[in-house]
Design a protein around this motif. Structure first.
Motif, PDB file in Angstrom:
ATOM      1  N   VAL A  84       9.647 -10.859  24.466  1.00 62.73           N
ATOM      2  CA  VAL A  84       9.625 -11.133  23.037  1.00 62.73           C
ATOM      3  C   VAL A  84      10.529 -10.113  22.365  1.00 62.73           C
ATOM      4  O   VAL A  84      10.524  -8.932  22.710  1.00 62.73           O
ATOM      5  CB  VAL A  84       8.191 -11.083  22.468  1.00 62.73           C
ATOM      6  N   ILE A  85      11.354 -10.569  21.422  1.00 59.61           N
ATOM      7  CA  ILE A  85      12.347  -9.731  20.765  1.00 59.61           C
ATOM      8  C   ILE A  85      12.093  -9.736  19.264  1.00 59.61           C
ATOM      9  O   ILE A  85      11.829 -10.787  18.678  1.00 59.61           O
ATOM     10  CB  ILE A  85      13.775 -10.257  21.041  1.00 59.61           C
ATOM     11  N   PHE A  86      12.146  -8.561  18.651  1.00 59.54           N
ATOM     12  CA  PHE A  86      11.916  -8.485  17.208  1.00 59.54           C
ATOM     13  C   PHE A  86      12.564  -7.225  16.649  1.00 59.54           C
ATOM     14  O   PHE A  86      12.815  -6.261  17.369  1.00 59.54           O
ATOM     15  CB  PHE A  86      10.414  -8.471  16.898  1.00 59.54           C
ATOM     16  N   TYR A  87      12.842  -7.258  15.346  1.00 62.52           N
ATOM     17  CA  TYR A  87      13.364  -6.076  14.682  1.00 62.52           C
ATOM     18  C   TYR A  87      12.236  -5.075  14.445  1.00 62.52           C
ATOM     19  O   TYR A  87      11.113  -5.457  14.089  1.00 62.52           O
ATOM     20  CB  TYR A  87      13.979  -6.442  13.326  1.00 62.52           C
ATOM     21  N   LYS A  88      12.554  -3.800  14.593  1.00 69.93           N
ATOM     22  CA  LYS A  88      11.592  -2.748  14.263  1.00 69.93           C
ATOM     23  C   LYS A  88      11.457  -2.621  12.746  1.00 69.93           C
ATOM     24  O   LYS A  88      12.380  -2.962  11.999  1.00 69.93           O
ATOM     25  CB  LYS A  88      12.054  -1.414  14.860  1.00 69.93           C
ATOM     26  N   ASN A  89      10.296  -2.128  12.290  1.00 69.95           N
ATOM     27  CA  ASN A  89      10.110  -2.012  10.837  1.00 69.95           C
ATOM     28  C   ASN A  89      10.912  -0.864  10.237  1.00 69.95           C
ATOM     29  O   ASN A  89      10.964  -0.722   9.013  1.00 69.95           O
ATOM     30  CB  ASN A  89       8.627  -1.906  10.462  1.00 69.95           C
ATOM     31  N   THR A  90      11.568  -0.066  11.065  1.00 70.72           N
ATOM     32  CA  THR A  90      12.452   0.990  10.554  1.00 70.72           C
ATOM     33  C   THR A  90      13.854   0.460  10.250  1.00 70.72           C
ATOM     34  O   THR A  90      14.650   1.149   9.614  1.00 70.72           O
ATOM     35  CB  THR A  90      12.566   2.130  11.578  1.00 70.72           C
ATOM     36  N   TYR A  91      14.153  -0.760  10.689  1.00 72.11           N
ATOM     37  CA  TYR A  91      15.474  -1.350  10.430  1.00 72.11           C
ATOM     38  C   TYR A  91      15.552  -1.754   8.961  1.00 72.11           C
ATOM     39  O   TYR A  91      14.639  -2.386   8.429  1.00 72.11           O
ATOM     40  CB  TYR A  91      15.675  -2.557  11.343  1.00 72.11           C
ATOM     41  N   ASP A  92      16.671  -1.417   8.302  1.00 72.23           N
ATOM     42  CA  ASP A  92      16.786  -1.652   6.857  1.00 72.23           C
ATOM     43  C   ASP A  92      17.131  -3.095   6.499  1.00 72.23           C
ATOM     44  O   ASP A  92      17.086  -3.484   5.333  1.00 72.23           O
ATOM     45  CB  ASP A  92      17.810  -0.703   6.236  1.00 72.23           C
ATOM     46  N   GLY A  93      17.463  -3.920   7.497  1.00 74.37           N
ATOM     47  CA  GLY A  93      17.741  -5.318   7.233  1.00 74.37           C
ATOM     48  C   GLY A  93      19.104  -5.578   6.628  1.00 74.37           C
ATOM     49  O   GLY A  93      19.459  -6.738   6.370  1.00 74.37           O
ATOM     50  N   MET A  94      19.876  -4.537   6.387  1.00 77.45           N
ATOM     51  CA  MET A  94      21.166  -4.696   5.720  1.00 77.45           C
ATOM     52  C   MET A  94      22.332  -4.342   6.634  1.00 77.45           C
ATOM     53  O   MET A  94      23.323  -5.068   6.704  1.00 77.45           O
ATOM     54  CB  MET A  94      21.208  -3.810   4.468  1.00 77.45           C
ATOM     55  N   SER A  95      22.235  -3.233   7.341  1.00 78.57           N
ATOM     56  CA  SER A  95      23.317  -2.803   8.207  1.00 78.57           C
ATOM     57  C   SER A  95      23.352  -3.634   9.489  1.00 78.57           C
ATOM     58  O   SER A  95      22.381  -4.306   9.833  1.00 78.57           O
ATOM     59  CB  SER A  95      23.137  -1.321   8.565  1.00 78.57           C
ATOM     60  N   THR A  96      24.495  -3.601  10.192  1.00 80.15           N
ATOM     61  CA  THR A  96      24.607  -4.308  11.460  1.00 80.15           C
ATOM     62  C   THR A  96      23.634  -3.692  12.451  1.00 80.15           C
ATOM     63  O   THR A  96      23.660  -2.483  12.683  1.00 80.15           O
ATOM     64  CB  THR A  96      26.032  -4.200  12.016  1.00 80.15           C
ATOM     65  N   PRO A  97      22.731  -4.486  13.032  1.00 78.09           N
ATOM     66  CA  PRO A  97      21.712  -3.911  13.926  1.00 78.09           C
ATOM     67  C   PRO A  97      22.313  -3.388  15.220  1.00 78.09           C
ATOM     68  O   PRO A  97      23.307  -3.913  15.725  1.00 78.09           O
ATOM     69  CB  PRO A  97      20.782  -5.098  14.190  1.00 78.09           C
TER      70      PRO A  97
END
Length: 216
Positions: free
Chosen positions: A53-66
């Motif tokens: 399962v793959i997901f973004y961490k809650n520390t990711y700002d959602g704006m910059s290139t991951p």
């Protein structure tokens, strides 16, 4: 190019959601596939799958290139049971906790009474090749303690089966032998009160949980 492999699953989720929503809206008159065709699509992919399962961490700002540090990948498995039902055997609670922007509540979910939870799914096959389906998912409830009290946190997912809008989906890549399920988190309730606006991220990155599995 290095981080494209991390953002492609999310891009695919959005593209598939848009295509299937369009198809659903365009084909309301003929109701899509016949029952026989739906069964044909299912028979191509029926079985049990193991993967991640793959997901973004809650520390990711959602704006910059991951980058790699913005993505988490954990083990998961699921089964495609019938042409209308499926089951996630072990969805890690981390996949849900990381969709919560309030760090206190997110940590409480992570430390809930269980560390993984099964999820019942409902499927509607809409394309034979590649086998593609809309997905509905049961609510997931977690008992979590914060501020000195135990709370019931309920997670709900978007379902194209009933809404025809932003969808959760399933699609089979026959070349890679991978079935992908993309769940789109829609709402969060705490003790029966909708807390989506205060707990969920407003960006387009968070809220997407992707499972990739190979049949075994």
């Amino acid at each position: 190019m290095k981080h494209l492999r991390f953002i492609l699953p999310v891009v695919l989720c959005c593209v598939v959601a848009g295509l299937m929503t369009s198809c659903l809206n365009d084909n309301n008159d003929d109701n899509g596939l016949s029952k026989e065709e739906q069964l044909q699509a299912f028979q191509m992919v029926a079985g049990s799958y193991s993967g991640n399962v793959i997901f973004y961490k809650n520390t990711y700002d959602g704006m910059s290139t991951p980058t790699k540090k913005d993505i988490d990948t954990l083990q998961a498995s699921f089964s495609l049971l019938t042409d209308s039902t499926a089951h996630i055997n072990n969805l890690p609670l981390a996949a849900l906790a990381n969709q919560i922007k309030d760090s206190k509540v997110a940590e409480a979910v992570m430390n809930g009474t269980v560390t993984t939870t099964p999820v019942n799914l409902y499927t509607y096959y809409y394309v034979v090749s590649p086998a593609t389906c809309l997905v509905g998912a049961d609510y997931v409830e977690v008992k979590a303690t914060y501020d000195g009290e135990e709370h019931t946190i309920r997670f709900g997912f978007y379902s194209g089966i009933t809404t025809g809008t932003t969808v959760s989906y399933g699609i089979y890549d026959s070349t890679a032998g991978i079935f992908q399920i993309g769940l789109r988190l829609g709402a969060v309730w705490v003790d029966g009160t909708d807390k989506s606006s205060s707990l969920l991220f407003s960006d387009q990155a968070h809220g997407i949980i992707i499972l990739n599995g190979k049949r075994f």
